[in-house]
Design a protein around this motif. Structure first.
Motif, PDB file in Angstrom:
ATOM      1  N   HIS A  74     -77.311   8.415  55.267  1.00  0.00           N
ATOM      2  CA  HIS A  74     -78.707   7.984  55.373  1.00  0.00           C
ATOM      3  C   HIS A  74     -79.592   9.131  55.862  1.00  0.00           C
ATOM      4  CE1 HIS A  74     -82.046   5.281  55.862  1.00  0.00           C
ATOM      5  NE2 HIS A  74     -81.322   4.362  55.250  1.00  0.00           N
ATOM      6  N   ALA A  75     -80.747   9.279  55.240  1.00  0.00           N
ATOM      7  CA  ALA A  75     -81.591  10.442  55.545  1.00  0.00           C
ATOM      8  C   ALA A  75     -82.364  10.291  56.844  1.00  0.00           C
ATOM      9  CB  ALA A  75     -82.553  10.705  54.383  1.00  0.00           C
ATOM     10  N   TRP A  76     -82.560   9.078  57.332  1.00  0.00           N
ATOM     11  CA  TRP A  76     -83.332   8.962  58.579  1.00  0.00           C
ATOM     12  C   TRP A  76     -82.728   8.025  59.617  1.00  0.00           C
ATOM     13  CZ3 TRP A  76     -85.218   6.915  53.961  1.00  0.00           C
ATOM     14  CH2 TRP A  76     -85.485   5.551  53.930  1.00  0.00           C
ATOM     15  N   ARG A  77     -81.784   7.150  59.237  1.00  0.00           N
ATOM     16  CA  ARG A  77     -81.138   6.335  60.274  1.00  0.00           C
ATOM     17  C   ARG A  77     -79.986   7.141  60.861  1.00  0.00           C
ATOM     18  NH1 ARG A  77     -81.000   1.414  56.793  1.00  0.00           N
ATOM     19  NH2 ARG A  77     -83.183   0.798  56.796  1.00  0.00           N
ATOM     20  N   PRO A  78     -79.788   7.072  62.178  1.00  0.00           N
ATOM     21  CA  PRO A  78     -78.788   7.924  62.827  1.00  0.00           C
ATOM     22  C   PRO A  78     -77.410   7.814  62.189  1.00  0.00           C
ATOM     23  CG  PRO A  78     -80.092   6.737  64.440  1.00  0.00           C
ATOM     24  CD  PRO A  78     -80.511   6.212  63.102  1.00  0.00           C
ATOM     25  N   GLY A  79     -76.846   8.943  61.812  1.00  0.00           N
ATOM     26  CA  GLY A  79     -75.528   9.001  61.174  1.00  0.00           C
ATOM     27  C   GLY A  79     -75.133  10.449  61.031  1.00  0.00           C
ATOM     28  N   ILE A  81     -75.582  12.604  58.626  1.00  0.00           N
ATOM     29  CA  ILE A  81     -76.587  13.519  58.076  1.00  0.00           C
ATOM     30  C   ILE A  81     -77.714  13.794  59.077  1.00  0.00           C
ATOM     31  CG2 ILE A  81     -78.412  13.677  56.289  1.00  0.00           C
ATOM     32  CD1 ILE A  81     -75.506  14.434  55.449  1.00  0.00           C
ATOM     33  N   THR A  82     -78.129  12.783  59.809  1.00  0.00           N
ATOM     34  CA  THR A  82     -79.182  13.041  60.805  1.00  0.00           C
ATOM     35  C   THR A  82     -78.642  13.951  61.921  1.00  0.00           C
ATOM     36  OG1 THR A  82     -78.708  10.961  61.913  1.00  0.00           O
ATOM     37  CG2 THR A  82     -80.539  10.940  60.346  1.00  0.00           C
ATOM     38  N   ALA A  83     -77.363  13.791  62.242  1.00  0.00           N
ATOM     39  CA  ALA A  83     -76.751  14.672  63.256  1.00  0.00           C
ATOM     40  C   ALA A  83     -76.695  16.110  62.726  1.00  0.00           C
ATOM     41  CB  ALA A  83     -75.347  14.175  63.608  1.00  0.00           C
ATOM     42  N   LEU A  84     -76.328  16.239  61.452  1.00  0.00           N
ATOM     43  CA  LEU A  84     -76.279  17.573  60.843  1.00  0.00           C
ATOM     44  C   LEU A  84     -77.686  18.183  60.812  1.00  0.00           C
ATOM     45  CD1 LEU A  84     -74.933  19.830  59.212  1.00  0.00           C
ATOM     46  CD2 LEU A  84     -75.097  18.383  57.175  1.00  0.00           C
ATOM     47  N   ASN A  85     -78.669  17.375  60.457  1.00  0.00           N
ATOM     48  CA  ASN A  85     -80.047  17.879  60.414  1.00  0.00           C
ATOM     49  C   ASN A  85     -80.529  18.338  61.796  1.00  0.00           C
ATOM     50  OD1 ASN A  85     -80.365  17.586  57.668  1.00  0.00           O
ATOM     51  ND2 ASN A  85     -81.286  15.541  57.801  1.00  0.00           N
ATOM     52  N   ALA A  86     -80.165  17.573  62.807  1.00  0.00           N
ATOM     53  CA  ALA A  86     -80.580  17.953  64.176  1.00  0.00           C
ATOM     54  C   ALA A  86     -79.931  19.283  64.555  1.00  0.00           C
ATOM     55  CB  ALA A  86     -80.185  16.850  65.159  1.00  0.00           C
ATOM     56  N   ALA A  87     -78.652  19.457  64.186  1.00  0.00           N
ATOM     57  CA  ALA A  87     -77.958  20.715  64.511  1.00  0.00           C
ATOM     58  C   ALA A  87     -78.620  21.895  63.787  1.00  0.00           C
ATOM     59  CB  ALA A  87     -76.478  20.600  64.125  1.00  0.00           C
ATOM     60  N   ILE A  88     -78.932  21.721  62.495  1.00  0.00           N
ATOM     61  CA  ILE A  88     -79.552  22.812  61.726  1.00  0.00           C
ATOM     62  C   ILE A  88     -80.909  23.177  62.335  1.00  0.00           C
ATOM     63  CG2 ILE A  88     -80.566  23.442  59.478  1.00  0.00           C
ATOM     64  CD1 ILE A  88     -78.352  21.700  58.161  1.00  0.00           C
ATOM     65  N   ALA A  89     -81.681  22.153  62.697  1.00  0.00           N
ATOM     66  CA  ALA A  89     -83.017  22.394  63.268  1.00  0.00           C
ATOM     67  C   ALA A  89     -82.917  23.140  64.598  1.00  0.00           C
ATOM     68  CB  ALA A  89     -83.759  21.076  63.441  1.00  0.00           C
ATOM     69  N   ALA A  90     -81.794  22.934  65.305  1.00  0.00           N
ATOM     70  CA  ALA A  90     -81.614  23.595  66.606  1.00  0.00           C
ATOM     71  C   ALA A  90     -80.879  24.931  66.456  1.00  0.00           C
ATOM     72  CB  ALA A  90     -80.841  22.658  67.544  1.00  0.00           C
ATOM     73  N   GLY A  91     -80.518  25.306  65.215  1.00  0.00           N
ATOM     74  CA  GLY A  91     -79.811  26.569  64.989  1.00  0.00           C
ATOM     75  C   GLY A  91     -78.358  26.530  65.395  1.00  0.00           C
ATOM     76  N   LEU A 125     -89.897  17.670  53.960  1.00  0.00           N
ATOM     77  CA  LEU A 125     -91.052  17.384  53.095  1.00  0.00           C
ATOM     78  C   LEU A 125     -91.094  15.910  52.695  1.00  0.00           C
ATOM     79  CD1 LEU A 125     -91.105  20.515  50.765  1.00  0.00           C
ATOM     80  CD2 LEU A 125     -93.073  19.621  52.038  1.00  0.00           C
ATOM     81  N   VAL A 126     -89.926  15.387  52.339  1.00  0.00           N
ATOM     82  CA  VAL A 126     -89.876  13.966  51.939  1.00  0.00           C
ATOM     83  C   VAL A 126     -90.357  13.111  53.117  1.00  0.00           C
ATOM     84  CG1 VAL A 126     -88.386  12.091  51.127  1.00  0.00           C
ATOM     85  CG2 VAL A 126     -87.978  14.431  50.313  1.00  0.00           C
ATOM     86  N   GLY A 127     -89.926  13.477  54.325  1.00  0.00           N
ATOM     87  CA  GLY A 127     -90.352  12.749  55.513  1.00  0.00           C
ATOM     88  C   GLY A 127     -91.841  12.907  55.783  1.00  0.00           C
ATOM     89  N   LEU A 128     -92.343  14.130  55.583  1.00  0.00           N
ATOM     90  CA  LEU A 128     -93.770  14.393  55.835  1.00  0.00           C
ATOM     91  C   LEU A 128     -94.659  13.536  54.920  1.00  0.00           C
ATOM     92  CD1 LEU A 128     -95.813  16.161  57.411  1.00  0.00           C
ATOM     93  CD2 LEU A 128     -95.652  17.832  55.560  1.00  0.00           C
ATOM     94  N   TRP A 129     -94.201  13.309  53.704  1.00  0.00           N
ATOM     95  CA  TRP A 129     -94.960  12.458  52.777  1.00  0.00           C
ATOM     96  C   TRP A 129     -94.791  10.973  53.080  1.00  0.00           C
ATOM     97  CZ3 TRP A 129     -98.721  13.589  49.300  1.00  0.00           C
ATOM     98  CH2 TRP A 129     -98.948  14.950  49.064  1.00  0.00           C
ATOM     99  N   GLY A 130     -93.978  10.665  54.084  1.00  0.00           N
ATOM    100  CA  GLY A 130     -93.890   9.272  54.535  1.00  0.00           C
ATOM    101  C   GLY A 130     -92.773   8.465  53.895  1.00  0.00           C
ATOM    102  N   PHE A 131     -91.856   9.151  53.205  1.00  0.00           N
ATOM    103  CA  PHE A 131     -90.829   8.389  52.495  1.00  0.00           C
ATOM    104  C   PHE A 131     -89.543   8.209  53.304  1.00  0.00           C
ATOM    105  CE2 PHE A 131     -93.550   9.925  48.969  1.00  0.00           C
ATOM    106  CZ  PHE A 131     -93.914   8.680  48.462  1.00  0.00           C
ATOM    107  N   HIS A 132     -89.571   8.611  54.577  1.00  0.00           N
ATOM    108  CA  HIS A 132     -88.403   8.336  55.403  1.00  0.00           C
ATOM    109  C   HIS A 132     -88.619   7.061  56.210  1.00  0.00           C
ATOM    110  CE1 HIS A 132     -86.288  12.504  55.178  1.00  0.00           C
ATOM    111  NE2 HIS A 132     -86.196  11.796  54.086  1.00  0.00           N
TER     112      HIS A 132
END
Ligand code: AMP
Ligand code: MG
Length: 373
Positions: A74-79, A81-91, A125-132
């Motif tokens: 899931h792209a926005w509910r905690p799981g 992928i969201t954990a991976l995204n948080a790690a990437i954003a934090a380097g 970007l998908v989130g910024l456009w409101g689709f998350h």
């Protein structure tokens, strides 16, 4: 534009089985049907030629698999992928399981072949456009400066390093903090491919997986006793309720459609849909729907998204580069573009096409230069 409403089956599922359903000599045909709600859509699973108890067990396995993938990816509910995204954003590096690693590699490969027009790393970007969020976005387009900043950061799948770990799974590191994963453009195809594999492992040879009109056929789909004829799948009319054409499916094929009618919002009379052009950071505006017929479900799904982004001029090159032979697009004015292979497979629906039809031969594929995994 007036289009005849064909009213194909209930619940928006544009699938018509030509085979199956008949009773022979009072014996119920071995057909098992069940509908699940996963991946934000109804997924119908039809299994032929297996005893009911076995088919029910196989369906339960698939339901469990799809629910797990839906949660993990899931792209926005905690799981995961969201954990991976948080790690990437934090380097930071992150660890993913073997299945997610495989889908990340596939996403990177498809993104590279599509010249970055299919780009599962543009989650921000998908989130910024409101689709998350589940509901359609409200409040109009985002600040252009915010869009420009995300585009300038160049989020790319090819910036991910996915290193296998000895204990299974993989360690993912990113060359920048920009990639934010959103598998929405090919999750259904990747998941239905895994579901088809799971069915095969359960001894099912003929089945159909129908995710809201995106269809993967396993074996002949309906070749069990009492059936025996291929499945015919309708391609939805992007402008009205009904179909523009149908395709008779062959063993192992998938038919996937991306459409600007699926998720969108309107502001000042302009439609902003959920397929984003990674080059501009804005919703792709020219294509109403794009459909791909392929033997690989993940590629069919990814390519349908990529061709919507590519638009009426560039789509044939992108299809060739992705290795897709059968594709059909309808632009916002109703013009239809199809490869010869797709044209040969489609039967137009009663009222015909919404506009002029151009058959476009595929150019030679360019060989994309993709970094080693
Ligand atoms: P589909 O209906 O398969 O075309 O997928 C659309 C979804 O894919 C969107 O809701 C986003 O989550 C995601 N997406 C949007 N634009 C892109 C793109 N250019 N490449 C990959 N995924 C995208
Ligand atoms: Mg897609």
């Amino acid at each position: 534009m007036t289009r005849r409403r064909l009213g194909l089956l209930a619940a928006g599922l544009v699938l018509a089985a030509l085979g199956g359903g008949a009773l022979r000599g009072g014996i119920a045909p071995p057909e098992h049907r069940e509908t699940l709600y996963v991946f934000g859509t109804l997924v119908e699973i039809v299994i032929h030629g297996r005893p009911q108890a076995e088919a029910a067990r196989a369906t339960a396995d698939v339901a469990h698999l799809l629910e797990t993938l839906h949660r993990d990816w899931h792209a926005w509910r905690p799981g995961e992928i969201t954990a991976l995204n948080a790690a990437i954003a934090a380097g930071r590096p992150a660890q993913v399981d073997a299945r997610t690693a495989a889908v990340l590699r596939r996403g990177r490969e498809l993104s590279c072949a599509a010249g970055g027009l299919f780009e599962p790393a543009i989650g921000a970007l998908v989130g910024l456009w409101g689709f998350h969020q589940d509901a359609p976005p409200e409040g109009g387009p985002p600040d252009p400066a915010a869009v420009a900043a995300l585009v300038a950061a160049r989020p790319r799948m090819t910036d991910l390093r996915i290193e296998p770990l000895p204990e299974g799974g993989a360690r993912v590191t990113a060359a920048s903090r920009a990639p934010q994963l959103d598998f929405g453009g090919f999750a259904k195809g990747a998941a239905l491919a895994l579901a088809a594999e799971a069915l095969r492992a359960d001894g099912v040879e003929d089945a159909v997986l129908n995710a809201g009109g995106d269809v993967t056929v396993l074996g002949r789909g309906g070749s069990g006793p009492g059936a025996g004829r291929p499945w015919r799948v309708a391609i939805r009319d992007p402008f009205a309720w009904g179909a523009v054409a149908s395709v008779e499916m062959r063993p192992g094929e998938s038919l996937y459609t991306s459409g600007n009618y699926e998720r969108f919002f309107e502001a000042a009379g302009v439609r902003f849909a959920h397929i984003i052009d990674p080059r501009t950071g804005r919703p792709a505006a020219e294509i109403a729907s794009s459909t791909v017929l392929d033997t690989d479900a993940a590629r069919a799904d990814a390519a349908a998204t990529a061709l919507s982004v590519a638009g009426p001029e560039a789509w044939a090159q992108v299809a060739a580069d992705m290795g897709v032979e059968a594709a059909m697009l309808i632009d916002g004015r109703g013009r239809v573009f199809a490869t010869p292979a797709m044209m040969a497979r489609m039967t137009p629906a009663g009222e015909g096409w919404p506009g002029p039809v151009a058959v476009v031969p595929l150019p030679p594929a360019a060989t994309p230069v993709c970094p080693a995994p």
